[in-house]
Write a protein that holds these residues in place. Structure first.
Motif, mmCIF file in Angstrom:
data_model
loop_
_atom_site.group_PDB
_atom_site.id
_atom_site.type_symbol
_atom_site.label_atom_id
_atom_site.label_comp_id
_atom_site.label_asym_id
_atom_site.label_seq_id
_atom_site.Cartn_x
_atom_site.Cartn_y
_atom_site.Cartn_z
ATOM 1 N N ASN A 52 19.845 -33.384 -9.262
ATOM 2 C CA ASN A 52 18.711 -34.235 -8.901
ATOM 3 C C ASN A 52 17.904 -34.448 -10.166
ATOM 4 N N ALA A 53 17.037 -35.406 -10.132
ATOM 5 C CA ALA A 53 16.168 -35.633 -11.287
ATOM 6 C C ALA A 53 15.279 -34.408 -11.488
ATOM 7 N N GLY A 54 15.612 -33.619 -12.499
ATOM 8 C CA GLY A 54 14.751 -32.499 -12.852
ATOM 9 C C GLY A 54 15.033 -31.185 -12.163
ATOM 10 N N ASN A 55 15.928 -31.119 -11.178
ATOM 11 C CA ASN A 55 16.146 -29.828 -10.517
ATOM 12 C C ASN A 55 17.575 -29.669 -9.995
ATOM 13 N N GLU A 57 21.273 -27.788 -9.389
ATOM 14 C CA GLU A 57 21.621 -26.443 -8.933
ATOM 15 C C GLU A 57 23.143 -26.301 -8.952
ATOM 16 N N ALA A 106 19.495 -25.952 -16.101
ATOM 17 C CA ALA A 106 18.584 -26.547 -17.082
ATOM 18 C C ALA A 106 18.971 -28.005 -17.245
ATOM 19 N N ASN A 107 17.980 -28.876 -17.376
ATOM 20 C CA ASN A 107 18.263 -30.310 -17.539
ATOM 21 C C ASN A 107 19.133 -30.599 -18.760
ATOM 22 N N ASP A 108 19.003 -29.766 -19.784
ATOM 23 C CA ASP A 108 19.765 -29.975 -21.015
ATOM 24 C C ASP A 108 20.907 -28.964 -21.173
ATOM 25 N N GLN A 136 26.051 -34.658 -16.332
ATOM 26 C CA GLN A 136 26.376 -35.705 -15.360
ATOM 27 C C GLN A 136 27.886 -35.932 -15.296
ATOM 28 N N GLN A 163 17.870 -19.695 -15.378
ATOM 29 C CA GLN A 163 18.614 -20.940 -15.147
ATOM 30 C C GLN A 163 19.829 -21.033 -16.078
ATOM 31 N N THR A 165 22.017 -22.449 -18.788
ATOM 32 C CA THR A 165 21.778 -23.282 -19.972
ATOM 33 C C THR A 165 23.070 -23.682 -20.679
#
Length: 173
Positions: A52-55, A57, A106-108, A136, A163, A165
């Protein structure tokens, strides 16, 4: 003289072509390196990835991954009556507890793959050690399992501050 040149030139071309095409002349790819066991790294099979945008799992089934001498010791402990001296491919997996665990992504998060379906053509599936792909793209690979199912491979997950990474696919021969 002309006859000799018509024989020598094609032979010379063949020799040059074979020397260029031999595996020893190609740039060697780095081979798989043994996994360094660290407290912040777990090895697991990935069951699901949800972005999801920002979260995002990830849902995983943690395993114990052994290589080399440790694999031989674990194999002897878990498979004493196997009839062979050790694990056939130099690694051994133990999955005593099949309980799934969830971790935030983590988003990155960095993703390194060893093998996956790049093009949809089975001829194009080949090992490419530690190939960086986006999170993605990694999630998309879990949806397309026709030629090569990336869920069949274990992954080494680095967990920092609760999280994930880093995700590194473990190649299995």
């Amino acid at each position: 003289m002309k006859k000799i040149l018509t024989v020598i030139i094609p032979l010379l071309l063949i020799v040059v072509m074979f020397s260029v095409a031999t595996p020893s002349s190609r740039a060697a790819q780095p081979e798989s390196q043994p996994v360094v066991q660290k407290d912040e790294v777990i090895t697991a099979y990935i069951d699901k990835i949800h972005l999801n945008a920002g979260n995002g799992e990830i849902t995983v089934d943690p395993i114990l991954w052994y290589e080399g001498e440790e694999a031989e010791q674990a194999f002897a402990q878990y498979e004493p009556d196997a009839g062979i001296d050790g694990p056939p491919d130099g690694y051994y997996i133990v999955n005593d507890d099949e309980k799934l665990q969830k971790y935030p992504l983590a988003n990155d998060a960095e993703v390194l793959m060893q093998i996956y379906d790049h093009t949809g053509n089975v001829e194009d599936i080949d090992i490419s050690w530690n190939e960086h792909i986006s999170l993605q793209k990694f999630a998309q690979l879990f949806e397309h399992t026709e030629l090569l199912d990336v869920r069949d491979f274990p992954y080494h997950l680095t967990i920092e501050n609760g999280q994930v990474t880093r995700i590194v696919q473990q190649y299995i021969p």
